[in-house]
Scaffold this active site. Structure first.
Site, short mmCIF file in Angstrom:
data_model
loop_
_atom_site.label_atom_id
_atom_site.label_comp_id
_atom_site.label_asym_id
_atom_site.label_seq_id
_atom_site.Cartn_x
_atom_site.Cartn_y
_atom_site.Cartn_z
N GLY A 1 0.83 -1.19 0.00
CA GLY A 1 0.00 0.00 0.00
C GLY A 1 0.87 1.24 0.00
O GLY A 1 2.02 1.21 0.45
N GLN B 1 2.86 10.03 1.13
CA GLN B 1 4.16 9.35 1.18
C GLN B 1 5.04 9.72 -0.01
O GLN B 1 6.24 9.46 0.01
CB GLN B 1 3.98 7.83 1.23
CG GLN B 1 3.35 7.35 2.54
CD GLN B 1 3.26 5.85 2.56
OE1 GLN B 1 2.30 5.28 2.06
NE2 GLN B 1 4.28 5.19 3.10
N CYS C 1 5.83 0.04 7.15
CA CYS C 1 5.44 1.16 6.30
C CYS C 1 6.64 1.55 5.46
O CYS C 1 7.76 1.61 5.97
CB CYS C 1 5.02 2.33 7.20
SG CYS C 1 4.58 3.80 6.28
N LEU C 2 6.39 1.84 4.18
CA LEU C 2 7.50 2.22 3.30
C LEU C 2 8.16 3.52 3.75
O LEU C 2 9.31 3.79 3.40
CB LEU C 2 7.02 2.34 1.86
CG LEU C 2 6.53 1.02 1.23
CD1 LEU C 2 5.97 1.27 -0.16
CD2 LEU C 2 7.65 -0.01 1.19
N HIS D 1 -4.44 1.34 7.55
CA HIS D 1 -3.10 1.95 7.55
C HIS D 1 -3.02 3.11 6.55
O HIS D 1 -2.53 4.19 6.86
CB HIS D 1 -2.07 0.86 7.23
CG HIS D 1 -0.65 1.33 7.15
ND1 HIS D 1 0.30 0.93 8.05
CD2 HIS D 1 -0.02 2.14 6.26
CE1 HIS D 1 1.46 1.50 7.73
NE2 HIS D 1 1.30 2.22 6.64
N GLU D 2 -3.53 2.87 5.33
CA GLU D 2 -3.44 3.90 4.29
C GLU D 2 -4.35 5.08 4.59
O GLU D 2 -3.98 6.24 4.36
CB GLU D 2 -3.73 3.31 2.91
CG GLU D 2 -2.81 2.18 2.46
CD GLU D 2 -1.33 2.47 2.64
OE1 GLU D 2 -0.92 3.65 2.54
OE2 GLU D 2 -0.56 1.53 2.93
N HIS E 1 -2.75 7.38 6.93
CA HIS E 1 -1.79 8.28 6.28
C HIS E 1 -2.47 9.56 5.79
O HIS E 1 -1.88 10.64 5.85
CB HIS E 1 -1.15 7.61 5.06
CG HIS E 1 0.06 6.79 5.35
ND1 HIS E 1 1.21 7.31 5.89
CD2 HIS E 1 0.32 5.47 5.14
CE1 HIS E 1 2.12 6.34 6.01
NE2 HIS E 1 1.60 5.21 5.57
#
Ligand code: NI
Length: 158
Positions: free
Chosen positions: A46, A51, A88-89, A130-131, A134
């Protein structure tokens, strides 16, 4: 399509509340394509627009089923609970345990700005939570139970 630079924890852009998308434009369509390419390149499941430095309510998800585009997504129902490892990236090399609903229903727009409803359990439910976090400037690190750990190889990042 092009790879975008993934912003990392400590970058203020990750703590901002994103703006709703009002219309699809060529620029946003390109952003979505780039977000998928950037996510796949980084082996993520994701990625949210902040991000890559864009404060718009857009996220892409692929947990190995169909690629999903979320625009202005909202969680409208949840059920149950799951506690599991999350990464997380934007927090490279780290992971931690986070409790999320085991089921979520999300209403959103798709990339054609058509209303959609997506139900997910387990990893998909976790990824959508999670997304969407963000898009509200929230990172999983603030929800970790216990300590952040160093990721070992083979572990998925979200
Ligand atoms: Ni993330």
């Amino acid at each position: 399509m092009a790879l975008r630079t993934i912003r990392e924890i400590g970058d203020d852009v990750l703590n901002k509340v994103c703006k709703e998308v009002t219309e699809m434009t060529p620029r946003i369509a390109t952003l979505i394509d780039d977000m998928f390419e950037t996510m796949y390149e980084a082996d993520g499941v994701g990625l949210a627009a902040p991000q890559v430095g864009i404060l718009k309510r857009i996220a892409v998800i692929d947990v190995g089923e169909d690629p999903i585009v979320l625009i202005n997504p909202r969680i409208v129902a949840t059920d149950g609970e799951q506690t599991g490892q999350e990464g997380c990236l934007s927090v490279p090399g780290k992971c931690g345990d986070v409790t999320r609903p085991n089921y979520v229903k999300v209403v959103s727009l798709d990339r054609d700005m058509k209303p959609i409803e997506i139900e997910g359990t387990e990893l998909l439910a976790r990824a959508m939570c999670h997304e969407i976090d963000h898009l509200d400037g929230k990172l999983f690190v603030d929800k970790v139970i216990g300590e952040l750990r160093v990721v070992t190889e083979e572990e998925e990042e979200e």
